[in-house]
Motif scaffolding. Sequence first.
Motif, short mmCIF file in Angstrom:
data_model
loop_
_atom_site.label_atom_id
_atom_site.label_comp_id
_atom_site.label_asym_id
_atom_site.label_seq_id
_atom_site.Cartn_x
_atom_site.Cartn_y
_atom_site.Cartn_z
N LEU A 238 -36.81 -83.00 30.82
CA LEU A 238 -37.79 -84.08 30.70
C LEU A 238 -39.02 -83.61 31.46
O LEU A 238 -38.96 -83.36 32.66
CB LEU A 238 -37.24 -85.37 31.33
CG LEU A 238 -37.91 -86.69 31.01
CD1 LEU A 238 -37.79 -87.01 29.52
CD2 LEU A 238 -37.27 -87.80 31.83
N GLY A 239 -40.15 -83.45 30.74
CA GLY A 239 -41.33 -82.95 31.41
C GLY A 239 -42.57 -83.00 30.54
O GLY A 239 -42.55 -83.45 29.39
N VAL A 240 -43.68 -82.51 31.10
CA VAL A 240 -44.97 -82.47 30.42
C VAL A 240 -44.90 -81.46 29.27
O VAL A 240 -44.27 -80.41 29.38
CB VAL A 240 -46.08 -82.08 31.41
CG1 VAL A 240 -47.41 -81.86 30.68
CG2 VAL A 240 -46.24 -83.16 32.48
N SER A 241 -45.57 -81.81 28.16
CA SER A 241 -45.55 -80.93 26.99
C SER A 241 -46.94 -80.87 26.37
O SER A 241 -47.50 -81.90 25.98
CB SER A 241 -44.54 -81.44 25.95
OG SER A 241 -44.59 -80.68 24.76
N SER A 242 -47.50 -79.65 26.29
CA SER A 242 -48.80 -79.45 25.64
C SER A 242 -49.00 -77.97 25.40
O SER A 242 -48.27 -77.14 25.95
CB SER A 242 -49.95 -79.99 26.51
OG SER A 242 -50.17 -79.16 27.63
N SER A 307 -44.06 -86.93 29.22
CA SER A 307 -42.63 -86.98 29.51
C SER A 307 -41.86 -86.77 28.21
O SER A 307 -41.42 -87.73 27.57
CB SER A 307 -42.25 -88.31 30.16
OG SER A 307 -40.93 -88.31 30.60
N ARG A 308 -41.68 -85.52 27.84
CA ARG A 308 -41.04 -85.19 26.57
C ARG A 308 -39.58 -84.84 26.80
O ARG A 308 -39.25 -84.04 27.68
CB ARG A 308 -41.77 -84.03 25.91
CG ARG A 308 -41.40 -83.85 24.44
CD ARG A 308 -42.36 -82.90 23.76
NE ARG A 308 -42.14 -82.84 22.32
CZ ARG A 308 -42.86 -82.11 21.48
NH1 ARG A 308 -43.87 -81.37 21.94
NH2 ARG A 308 -42.60 -82.12 20.18
N GLY A 377 -37.32 -83.20 21.21
CA GLY A 377 -38.74 -83.11 21.53
C GLY A 377 -39.45 -84.44 21.36
O GLY A 377 -40.50 -84.50 20.70
N ILE A 378 -38.93 -85.49 21.98
CA ILE A 378 -39.41 -86.86 21.74
C ILE A 378 -40.27 -87.32 22.92
O ILE A 378 -39.87 -87.17 24.08
CB ILE A 378 -38.24 -87.83 21.53
CG1 ILE A 378 -37.27 -87.28 20.48
CG2 ILE A 378 -38.75 -89.20 21.12
CD1 ILE A 378 -35.95 -88.02 20.43
N ALA A 379 -41.42 -87.90 22.61
CA ALA A 379 -42.30 -88.39 23.68
C ALA A 379 -43.27 -89.43 23.14
O ALA A 379 -43.66 -89.39 21.98
CB ALA A 379 -43.08 -87.24 24.31
N PHE A 380 -43.66 -90.35 24.00
CA PHE A 380 -44.79 -91.23 23.73
C PHE A 380 -46.07 -90.48 24.07
O PHE A 380 -46.13 -89.76 25.08
CB PHE A 380 -44.73 -92.50 24.58
CG PHE A 380 -43.59 -93.42 24.25
CD1 PHE A 380 -43.18 -93.61 22.94
CD2 PHE A 380 -42.94 -94.13 25.25
CE1 PHE A 380 -42.15 -94.47 22.63
CE2 PHE A 380 -41.90 -94.99 24.96
CZ PHE A 380 -41.49 -95.17 23.63
N GLY A 381 -47.11 -90.66 23.26
CA GLY A 381 -48.37 -89.98 23.49
C GLY A 381 -49.48 -90.93 23.90
O GLY A 381 -49.55 -92.07 23.43
#
Length: 423
Positions: A238-242, A307-308, A377-381
């Motif tokens: 669970l962490g930052v994704s970019s 938080s992906r 690979g699920i996250a709110f943006g």
Amino acid sequence: LNNGLVSGSANLALYLDTVSPQTLLAKQTVTVAAGQQKSISITVRTEGIDGQRSLVARIETAKPKEELALADNEQKVAFNVSADYSRWRFGFEIAVHAGGVRRLDEPVTIDVDWGKLAGVPKGTSIDPNSVRVLEIAGGSQKVVPCIFEPEEPQSHSGKLTFLLAGETAPNDVRHFRVVADVQGKTRYFPLPPSLHWDDVTKTVTTPFYRLRFGDDGMVREWVSLMPNAPKQSFLRSLGVSSAQTGWVDEVGEVEAIRCLSVNAVSVVVQVVKQLQGNFRVVRTFTFYPRHFVVEIEANKPGIRDYSRAYYFLPCKFADDKGNEAVVDGKGEGEGVIGKNPQPKWYAVYSDNWAHSCIALSQFDSLTYWDVEGAWGGIAFGTGQTKGIRFAYVLHGGQKDATFAAWDYERLTKPPKVIFAMQR
């Protein structure tokens, strides 16, 4: 007992519940001849202690390097103190209304002014450690986990958080008495923590789950402790994704992984990290028995998925717009990505574990990208950099995603608290 070959001196220290300077009850120096033993009597006052507790007795040498056998230097004994809460000088009563929503082990937070609610005189300071919340039911009262955090050290005002323990039916009203005493002659001790933080392994343990932070500051393990749950972590990370900071694993340097608080209701952990691209992200995790809340702040825009979640175990996916998919390491977007503007929740679930992710602030998209080695690979943006909040709620096995809709309703519509009479 001195198992050594020479006479030795050490301190016999007694602690309440856990070992720390704040929980030290008494300390006495003991000298024991070689091969001999000695009985020691120490009196501990219990006025500021209540409920089911543990007494920790430790032998602490003045020079730890001189001690050759450390394994048997500590013993823990459980004991109970039946307190008379009428001795607490100030108090008031509240009624908690479920508000038409079923509740389960939910924290309730209210603003408290002890001067207005309980008549605490000006110039008199409430001892935060003395504050107790007593549930009144069936002619008896029971202490529930709570913590009072004053606005300032000598302030009458602050936030009181307590646990609405167990299940509460949608139309239930539960009654509580809140009591406290002033700072003075009695040394009060806070209630023992119901959650545990291990600073060495960076692990939080609650009655229902175990979660571990990696050395990189990412959540690297989330294990359900519920019946029939898998023994391994269902979560990979669970962490930052970019693109700048790394899509799956964060690229950067950890400034700090620090525990801010361990109390009767929660554990609070803050992770500060400098990420590639000159991003500095501060994540504050507040852990409760069945869920945790994440609050995020970044120094500049440019990241959308803060938080992906990537998974180890297969599961089904659903969100509040009716989109569905199977998390299994294949399928990529699966017709889900980009299909949920302003998401409220998503759920992943299987026959023996499940969790929801609940939006507690405004988000504008939901990301999903399921590939080999990086499942889900699920996250709110969001384009925001402050006030970013969401919750992860653990459940046992589920057949559909209705549990997530329930989580959203209860976490975004807190119970109503009515202040009653002054004592």
